[in-house]
Design a protein around this motif. Structure first.
Motif, PDB file in Angstrom:
ATOM      1  N   TYR A  89       0.837  -1.209   0.000  1.00 33.12           N
ATOM      2  CA  TYR A  89       0.000   0.000   0.000  1.00 33.12           C
ATOM      3  C   TYR A  89       0.870   1.256   0.000  1.00 33.12           C
ATOM      4  N   SER A  90       1.884   1.257   0.864  1.00 29.55           N
ATOM      5  CA  SER A  90       2.744   2.443   0.981  1.00 29.55           C
ATOM      6  C   SER A  90       3.506   2.689  -0.319  1.00 29.55           C
ATOM      7  N   ILE A  91       4.071   1.608  -0.876  1.00 27.88           N
ATOM      8  CA  ILE A  91       4.852   1.753  -2.106  1.00 27.88           C
ATOM      9  C   ILE A  91       3.952   2.253  -3.232  1.00 27.88           C
ATOM     10  N   ALA A  92       2.734   1.704  -3.304  1.00 24.88           N
ATOM     11  CA  ALA A  92       1.816   2.137  -4.360  1.00 24.88           C
ATOM     12  C   ALA A  92       1.519   3.624  -4.229  1.00 24.88           C
ATOM     13  N   ARG A  93       1.255   4.095  -2.991  1.00 26.47           N
ATOM     14  CA  ARG A  93       0.966   5.519  -2.785  1.00 26.47           C
ATOM     15  C   ARG A  93       2.164   6.377  -3.189  1.00 26.47           C
ATOM     16  N   VAL A  94       3.340   5.936  -2.758  1.00 24.50           N
ATOM     17  CA  VAL A  94       4.548   6.711  -3.061  1.00 24.50           C
ATOM     18  C   VAL A  94       4.764   6.780  -4.572  1.00 24.50           C
ATOM     19  N   LEU A  95       4.640   5.633  -5.250  1.00 27.57           N
ATOM     20  CA  LEU A  95       4.908   5.629  -6.688  1.00 27.57           C
ATOM     21  C   LEU A  95       3.874   6.461  -7.439  1.00 27.57           C
ATOM     22  N   LEU A  96       2.623   6.398  -6.984  1.00 27.52           N
ATOM     23  CA  LEU A  96       1.575   7.178  -7.644  1.00 27.52           C
ATOM     24  C   LEU A  96       1.830   8.678  -7.467  1.00 27.52           C
ATOM     25  N   GLY A  97       2.040   9.088  -6.211  1.00 29.67           N
ATOM     26  CA  GLY A  97       2.276  10.511  -5.941  1.00 29.67           C
ATOM     27  C   GLY A  97       3.538  10.998  -6.621  1.00 29.67           C
TER      28      GLY A  97
END
Lengths: 278, 270
Positions: A89-97
């Motif tokens: 979840y964290s990696i997905a948020r970081v990569l998206l942002g």
């Protein structure tokens, strides 16, 4: 080569020393101590009696880590997800942002870098916006976006945009005059000049900005997830603090460090790939 | 009318003129060198011819058309070679060739580039990056890149200034050979009197600024083909060489003074 080997040996020794000190510090103490009954309920009977340290021993942590590794992706409801799921979840948020920030920062940085007028006009805004802690935007984001998930991504977007923007501007503005003159004498079209001369010339500087950005984004996501809650490694750490599972907190901290290192390594590879020797 | 015509060229910053009233002409196929001290505006003149800089006054006409911007018709070899370090030798040369002939396919571009890479003696180094080349080899790539677009005129800004004497000699020989084969029109800046005598058909001498001028034009008395190993045995060589060196040492500075005296005398007469 020899030095590398020696450095490795020292690293292992230091790790052993740290674990040794930790082990000694968490040895069970003899003799019963009287403690508050509420506290005893929280930390367990043994710890409360003082026969076992409340802080996990290296062995406790090792066991916990093995548990996590054995089943990293389980999902048993909102408050009980595997550490792998939370990290994802964290990696997905970081990569998206971060990705959205790159899509904005690099083209805008290109324009500002090529136009001294735009640079002067936008510089005051950049200077004011840059030092604002990305978390300060969180209430505003929650109010306007009305979704905690989107707000977390927005905070990552805000924190990763500045290093990329500033480095792109700097990289584009300081492309060697000679190369631009070559392009001019060869009557190269503006688009080809941007893609075939300025972009490769500025790529190492832009990539440095991206590397700084991804590092900051990974720092910020933990705090952002502690605030918005629900999912993510930041929420995991905060949730385990509420559960008072120090071993899980330590596992989370270790995972944050390892993923942060992996992201940095990835970008240092990319940086190397676009760097040219003069 | 000459192939290249420069009339009343001047560059001023505020009231200070770097050079003023510069006139000269170059015929097709002619090799012309400019000699002068640093700061007299040689590079600025070359940049104006290239279209990279704008003159404060005067015009440049090449082949019947006024020069008002950079063009593929004028190839430039820059002082600091200006190769793109992220491109291979082949890609650096191809960069210009693709601009010149956008309709060509990959193979045509490659064959054409190869011809010029061979011409400057870099066969086998096509896929090397500039950082892997010596200073002399880099400058050869710069020359290949400029020749490969087959410009009507070539502008060389002290192309060998940073090279050691041996390498410089070798590339000079190459340049003599290539220019003889292609009948290229060349305008070149140099500090080196011997280089000018080897390469140039005509040598323009610039006085020291501010307000620099073309003080003298010296035709090279040595007949073609000029060989680096032989020209210094020619009895005329040292006479003209001394003349050039004398200019650099003495007359380049006194020229301005003489001019003023001349002017003042003329005014008094009127």
């Amino acid at each position: 080569m020899r030095q590398q080997l020696l450095a490795g040996v020292i690293s292992v020794l230091l790790l052993g020393l740290a674990i040794g000190v930790w082990h000694l510090a968490t040895l069970p103490k003899s003799g019963a101590a009287t403690v508050d009954s509420e506290y005893a309920k929280l930390v367990g009977a043994q710890a409360a009696a003082g026969s076992k340290s409340a802080f996990p021993t290296p062995v406790d942590l090792g066991r916990k880590l093995l548990d996590h590794l054995r089943e990293p992706f389980y999902d048993r409801g909102p408050n009980d997800k595997g550490i792998g799921v939370q990290l994802a979840y964290s990696i997905a948020r970081v990569l998206l942002g971060f990705g959205l920030a790159a899509l904005v920062a690099i083209p805008v940085g290109f324009l500002i870098g090529m136009s001294p007028l735009l640079y002067r006009a936008l510089d005051p805004f950049i200077q004011v916006l840059k030092p604002i802690s990305p978390l300060a935007w969180m209430p505003l984001a929650l109010f306007t976006l009305k979704d905690s998930n989107v707000s977390a991504v927005f905070v990552i977007f805000v924190c990763s945009i500045w290093p990329m923007l500033i480095n792109t501007v700097f990289g584009v503005a300081s492309v060697r005059r000679d190369w631009l003159n070559v392009a001019r004498t060869l009557e190269v079209s503006p688009v080809r000049k941007a893609l075939a001369v300025i972009l490769p010339a500025a790529a190492p500087t832009i990539m440095t900005g991206m590397r700084i950005s991804i590092g900051i984004a990974w720092l910020v996501i933990v705090a952002a997830e502690m605030l918005v809650g629900g999912t993510g490694i930041g929420y995991f750490v905060w949730n385990e603090w509420n559960n008072l599972s120090i071993a899980n907190i330590l596992s989370g901290i270790l995972a944050i460090g390892l993923i942060g290192m992996a992201l940095d390594l990835l970008f240092s590879r990319l940086q190397k790939a676009v760097t040219y020797a003069e | 009318m000459s192939f290249l015509q420069v009339q009343g060229l001047a560059k001023r910053y505020g009231d200070a003129a770097i050079f003023d009233r510069v006139d000269f002409a170059i015929e097709q196929g002619e090799f012309v060198c400019v000699i002068g001290h640093s700061g007299c505006g040689k590079t600025t003149i070359l940049n104006i011819l290239a279209g990279l800089d704008v003159a404060s006054a005067g015009v440049v006409v090449m082949d019947g058309r006024e020069v008002c911007g950079p063009s593929l018709e004028r190839g430039v070899v820059f002082q600091g070679h200006a190769l793109m370090p992220w491109l291979s030798v082949m890609s650096n040369v191809a960069f210009g060739v693709r601009s010149r002939w956008p309709q060509w396919n990959r193979l045509q571009v490659q064959l054409h580039c190869q011809k010029y890479i061979d011409m400057v003696g870099l066969t086998g180094a096509e896929h090397k990056k500039p950082a892997q080349l010596s200073g002399g080899m880099k400058q050869r790539v710069g020359i290949a890149r400029a020749f490969a677009i087959q410009p009507k005129m070539l502008l060389l800004d002290e192309p060998f200034g940073a090279l050691d004497a041996l390498t410089r000699g070798n590339i000079q020989d190459e340049l003599v050979r290539i220019c003889a084969a292609t009948r290229q029109t060349v305008f070149m800046i140099t500090h080196d009197v011997d280089e000018a005598l080897l390469l140039a058909d005509r040598i323009l001498l610039m006085s020291t600024g501010p307000g620099a001028r073309i003080a003298e034009t010296v035709g090279n008395p040595l007949s073609k083909p000029r060989m680096r190993q032989e020209i210094h045995h020619d009895p005329r060589y040292y006479k003209v060489r001394n003349h050039l060196v004398d200019f650099l040492v003495n007359r380049s500075k006194t020229y301005q003074l003489e001019e003023y005296r001349h002017e003042a005398r003329r005014r008094r007469r009127v």
